[in-house]
Every structure is written in structure tokens, then in C-alpha cells.
Scaffold this active site. Structure first.
Site, PDB file in Angstrom:
ATOM      1  N   GLN A   1      -4.676  -1.589   9.276  1.00 56.52           N
ATOM      2  CA  GLN A   1      -4.574  -2.797   8.793  1.00 56.52           C
ATOM      3  C   GLN A   1      -5.027  -3.846   9.585  1.00 56.52           C
ATOM      4  OE1 GLN A   1      -3.353  -3.438   5.505  1.00 56.52           O
ATOM      5  NE2 GLN A   1      -4.174  -5.690   5.990  1.00 56.52           N
TER       6      GLN A   1
ATOM      7  N   LYS B   1       0.769  -1.329  -0.054  1.00 58.91           N
ATOM      8  CA  LYS B   1       0.090  -0.043  -0.083  1.00 58.91           C
ATOM      9  C   LYS B   1       0.931   1.158   0.273  1.00 58.91           C
ATOM     10  CE  LYS B   1      -3.780  -2.690   2.079  1.00 58.91           C
ATOM     11  NZ  LYS B   1      -4.652  -3.112   3.008  1.00 58.91           N
TER      12      LYS B   1
ATOM     13  N   ASP C   1     -10.936   3.069   3.473  1.00 62.42           N
ATOM     14  CA  ASP C   1     -11.326   1.414   3.285  1.00 62.42           C
ATOM     15  C   ASP C   1     -12.730   1.197   3.141  1.00 62.42           C
ATOM     16  OD1 ASP C   1      -9.346  -0.506   3.196  1.00 62.42           O
ATOM     17  OD2 ASP C   1      -8.923  -0.564   5.501  1.00 62.42           O
TER      18      ASP C   1
END
Ligand SMILES: NC(=O)c1ccc[n+]([C@@H]2O[C@H](COP(=O)([O-])OP(=O)(O)OC[C@H]3O[C@@H](n4cnc5c(N)ncnc54)[C@H](OP(=O)(O)O)[C@@H]3O)[C@@H](O)[C@H]2O)c1
Length: 301
Positions: A99, A55, A122
Site C-alpha cells: 500500500q 481490499k 497493482d
């Protein structure tokens, strides 16, 4: 068509999208500072570390600034939540990603809900999930979004098609089903969701034009469950022992690739299918969030 022509190349599409995002970021930066993504990782799970590296690398490629915050596995929930509060209040930060999974002592949902919805790149916050349910999506979960992009680039019309999503998690299966069922271009499918309590999944998949497997169990979808010509999207990432590999394991999806390939008209490999798309969509979401930075919540489209 030989079987190679059936492969959906997520790496290639993701490369194209990252180039598109880079161009959009360059235009955006003519009048703004670069978008800024904060990635938080707790502990040292090797798979999570590898995703986070990917990422950060993709952000750099697109001209998006990134900050990586690494916290120890025993960090307290309060400490993590207070870091998120800081990032929420920092106008130089546009996107916050924590995460997952988190260590067991931290309530994952508390963390998801603490991130400001306008920085929730997200797309996991209930506000963003609710926008999707209301058919007014803002920031949508990256993996399902990436799959929609693959379907639109490879398989065309989804309207009226029968789609089965196996898995109903709030981060993959459920938003996937909602996107496919939307009254919208790229949606309009007739969608069935299967899960661990579903009976006779094979009879459901046997009727499906599109099968999305998001379970986390290798071999969930086998050739005998698939209709001739179906489009098969494999979200799963599973490690299986492989003494011939340097690492001692290899990654496979939820779909038994060998038996499904001859039946499918299109199929995503693992790795190289859905995974790279998740990262590309994260970059898109971060740029979108940067576009809204500084506006109040109700101004967010
Ligand atoms: N490629 C990517 O970028 C990407 C991104 C995210 C996730 N993933 C992978 O995708 C997979 C799913 O992720 P997730 O976060 O959605 O997992 P999850 O939260 O564990 O959800 C798994 C879902 O599968 C269902 N399930 C479990 N066993 C089943 C069975 N035997 N038959 C039918 N359904 C079954 C579960 O049903 P219940 O609801 O009844 O428990 C649940 O809904 C994992 O392998 C994950 O690593 C990949």
C-alpha cells in the site's frame, strides 16, 4: 435526463464485477487452490488502513485468500525488501500489493521494482508499465483499468473522442492516457495529458469529450472548464474540513461536482465512483496472476 441519470455508479458496477470475479474464482478453484493475495501496509496512515481493509474484505467476498502484513512505520527498507523477496519466492502467493504511500525513508520505486512482475497485481512495475506502452498489457494499474471499465459500461465508444487526462503520475495519469490512446476497442481516443506545468488547462478541457481528473486537489475542474455533454471522471480523493460531519471532514474529488454536474452528460461522484472500481480491478488482477502462477516469466501472456 435529470441530473441523477448522469451519475456513474461505481459501487454498483464494482458489485457486479466482484460477483463476476467470484464466479470465475469458483471455476478456477475446481482445479487449483484459491488465489492468494498478500497486502503489506507500513505504518498507521488512516486512509491507507481503510483502503487495505477494503481490499482484504473484497478478497474474502470473491473467495480469494488474503494475508495482511502490518509493518511498523520505522521498518527499514531492507526489512521490507526482504519480506517482498520471501513473497516473490513463495509459490503459494499469487499477488503482492504494498500500500502506497510509504514513509519517506523508504524509496517507493525500489519497492515497486522489487515485486516480481508476475505478482505485481497493482501493475506498477516497469515491466508491466512497459507491456502497456508496447500495447501488450498484462497486469495494468487498477484505477485506470477500472475507469476504462466504467467508460465502456456507461459511455460507449471512445474512438475518435478527445480525452484530457489531468495528472501524469506513473500509477494513474500516465497509464490512463496510454489506455485511452491504445489501438484497441475502448481506446482510440485522441489524448492530451495536462500537469502542474501545463498552461491554460481550461482551454484544453473545454474541447474535451472525456475529462479525467487525477490531481489530488479539490476544485481543479470547474463547470466553466467543461464542454456541454462531456463525460467527467473524478479520480481525486481529498479531505476537506466539515464541522457538520462526525469525522470533522468529508471526502471530495478534484472536480467541483456542483458546477460540473449541469454540463456533464456523465460524471463519477466521490465517494462511490472510481474508488470501488480500483478494488474490483485488483481482484481481477489477482485472479489473473493466479492463473499464471508457476509459469516462467516469458510464458506470462
Ligand atoms: N479513487 C482511487 O481509487 C484512487 C487511486 C489512486 C489515486 N487516487 C487519487 O487520485 C489523485 C491523484 O493521485 P496520484 O497518485 O496520481 O497523485 P500524484 O502522484 O500526486 O500526481 C498528481 C498529478 O497531478 C498533477 N498536478 C498537480 N497539481 C496540478 C495542477 N494544479 N494542475 C494540473 N495538474 C496538477 C501533477 O503534476 P506534476 O507531474 O507536474 O507534478 C501530477 O502529475 C489523488 O487525490 C489520489 O488520492 C484515487
Amino acid at each position: 435526463m435529470n441530473d441523477n441519470g448522469k451519475l456513474i455508479d461505481g459501487r454498483e458496477v464494482s458489485k457486479t464485477i466482484l460477483e463476476e470475479v467470484s464466479e470465475d474464482v469458483a471455476v478456477f478453484c475446481r482445479s487449483h487452490r484459491p488465489p492468494h493475495l498478500v497486502v503489506v501496509i507500513v505504518g498507521d496512515n488512516p486512509a491507507s488502513r481503510s483502503y487495505v481493509r477494503g481490499k482484504v474484505k473484497a478478497a474474502k467476498k470473491c473467495g480469494i485468500d488474503s494475508t495482511l502484513l502490518e509493518l511498523p512505520p520505522d521498518v527499514s527498507s531492507d526489512e521490507l525488501l526482504s519480506r517482498i523477496d520471501e513473497f516473490n519466492g513463495d509459490s503459494s502467493i499469487d499477488g503482492i500489493l504494498v500500500q502506497l504511500p510509504l514513509p519517506g525513508h523508504i524509496d517507493q520505486q525500489d519497492v515497486i521494482e522489487r515485486i516480481s512482475p508476475s505478482k505485481d497485481v497493482d501493475g506498477f512495475h516497469p515491466y508491466n508499465m512497459g507491456r502497456l506502452v508496447a500495447d501488450k498489457p498484462v497486469l495494468v494499474s487498477c484505477t485506470p483499468l477500472g475507469i476504462m471499465e466504467l467508460l465502456s459500461r456507461y459511455s460507449g465508444e471512445t474512438a475518435g473522442k478527445r480525452a484530457v487526462v489531468i495528472g501524469r503520475s506513473s500509477i494513474v495519469g500516465t497509464p490512463m492516457a496510454l489506455l485511452l490512446a491504445r489501438k484497441h476497442e475502448g481506446g482510440d481516443a485522441t489524448v492530451t495529458i495536462c500537469h502542474s506545468r501545463s498552461e491554460d488547462i481550461a482551454s484544453v478541457t473545454a474541447e474535451a469529450d472525456i475529462i479525467i481528473a487525477a490531481v489530488g486537489r479539490a476544485g481543479t475542474v470547474t463547470g466553466d472548464m467543461v464542454k456541454e455533454g462531456a463525460v467527467v471522471i473524478d479520480v481525486g480523493i481529498n479531505r476537506v474540513d466539515d464541522p457538520n460531519s462526525k469525522k470533522g471532514y468529508r471526502l471530495v474529488g478534484d472536480v467541483d461536482f456542483e458546477s460540473v454536474l449541469p454540463k456533464a452528460s456523465l460524471i463519477t461522484p466521490v465517494p462511490g465512483g472510481v474508488g470501488p472500481m480500483t478494488i474490483a480491478m485488483l481482484m481481477r488482477n489477482t485472479l489473473a496472476a493466479a492463473g499464471w502462477a508457476g509459469r516462467s516469466e516469458d510464458e506470462v501472456p
